[in-house]
Every structure is written in structure tokens, then in C-alpha cells.
Write a protein that holds these residues in place. Structure first.
Motif, PDB file in Angstrom:
ATOM      1  N   ASP A   1      30.361 -54.951  89.428  1.00 50.42           N
ATOM      2  CA  ASP A   1      29.708 -55.227  88.145  1.00 50.42           C
ATOM      3  C   ASP A   1      28.229 -54.849  88.215  1.00 50.42           C
ATOM      4  O   ASP A   1      27.670 -54.294  87.266  1.00 50.42           O
ATOM      5  CB  ASP A   1      29.842 -56.707  87.764  1.00 50.42           C
ATOM      6  CG  ASP A   1      31.277 -57.115  87.496  1.00 50.42           C
ATOM      7  OD1 ASP A   1      32.032 -56.332  86.888  1.00 50.42           O
ATOM      8  OD2 ASP A   1      31.651 -58.228  87.922  1.00 50.42           O
TER       9      ASP A   1
ATOM     10  N   VAL B   1      26.262 -51.547  86.062  1.00 50.68           N
ATOM     11  CA  VAL B   1      25.054 -51.651  85.241  1.00 50.68           C
ATOM     12  C   VAL B   1      23.915 -50.843  85.866  1.00 50.68           C
ATOM     13  O   VAL B   1      23.244 -50.059  85.189  1.00 50.68           O
ATOM     14  CB  VAL B   1      24.630 -53.121  85.063  1.00 50.68           C
ATOM     15  CG1 VAL B   1      23.289 -53.223  84.355  1.00 50.68           C
ATOM     16  CG2 VAL B   1      25.702 -53.891  84.321  1.00 50.68           C
TER      17      VAL B   1
ATOM     18  N   GLY C   1      24.691 -58.521  84.407  1.00 49.69           N
ATOM     19  CA  GLY C   1      24.104 -57.319  83.813  1.00 49.69           C
ATOM     20  C   GLY C   1      22.680 -57.554  83.344  1.00 49.69           C
ATOM     21  O   GLY C   1      21.789 -56.737  83.571  1.00 49.69           O
TER      22      GLY C   1
END
Length: 110
Positions: free
Chosen positions: A6, A10, A87
Motif C-alpha cells: 500500500d 502511493v 496513503g
């Protein structure tokens, strides 16, 4: 639950960001300045000082100072966060190392 993937998803979309290897550990940086990296099984992020202080108080089980009294770098328990929150933190860390004109231009187009 957020993962390193993740973070990678980003970080690699941010202008100038690239993934490097630092002592066998992944590190995201812009130029020579790092903003997110791992240290063993922990994630370290360079966060804005005042936000960091609030996080230490509000969620000490998730955010801890890397070195007592040395603000800017925080250990972050990413498994306690969702992908959207991670993020936002990755973008915040990136803003700490890029010139303001770069972050403003990116934010205006986001």
C-alpha cells in the motif's frame, strides 16, 4: 490493515519519488532525501512535527518517536492503519522532503 505494498502504491505515484535499498531495507526517497523506510519489521516515516506530536499523544500504540526527543521520524505500526490513512501519511512524509513548489503543484492537480 495497511501493508508495504500500500505504501509502495502511493509513494511511486509522487513526483520525484523512487524506491531504493538502504542496508538491505526498502527506502522511498526524493533525490537523496528519504521519507519512508523500513527498519527490520518496523516502518519509519518523516512526518510534520506538529502532526507527529498529536499522533504520539492520540495514538501512542500506533505512532512512536524513532528517537526520544528527535522529532520528524516516527515508527508507524502500519498494520493498525487502513490503506487510505497510510496513503495520507505517505503523502505527508513526501511533502517533508520536496520543495514547496513541487508539493503545491502536486496538491493542486490531485
Amino acid at each position: 490493515m495497511a501493508t508495504w505494498d500500500d505504501i509502495r502504491a502511493v509513494a511511486l505515484t509522487l513526483p520525484g519519488a523512487w524506491e531504493n535499498d538502504w542496508r538491505g531495507q526498502p527506502l522511498f526517497q526524493v533525490g537523496k532525501k528519504g521519507f519512508v523506510q523500513t527498519s527490520g519489521d518496523r516502518v519509519i516515516m518523516k512526518l510534520e512535527k506538529h502532526h507527529q506530536e498529536l499522533l504520539f499523544e492520540a495514538r501512542p500504540e500506533v505512532f512512536t518517536p524513532m528517537i526520544a526527543g528527535a522529532l520528524r521520524w516516527s515508527f508507524v505500526d502500519i498494520e493498525a492503519l487502513d490503506p487510505d490513512e497510510i496513503g495520507d501519511l505517505v503523502r505527508e512524509a513526501w511533502r517533508q522532503v520536496v520543495p514547496k513548489k513541487v508539493s503545491r503543484a502536486h496538491d493542486a492537480h490531485a
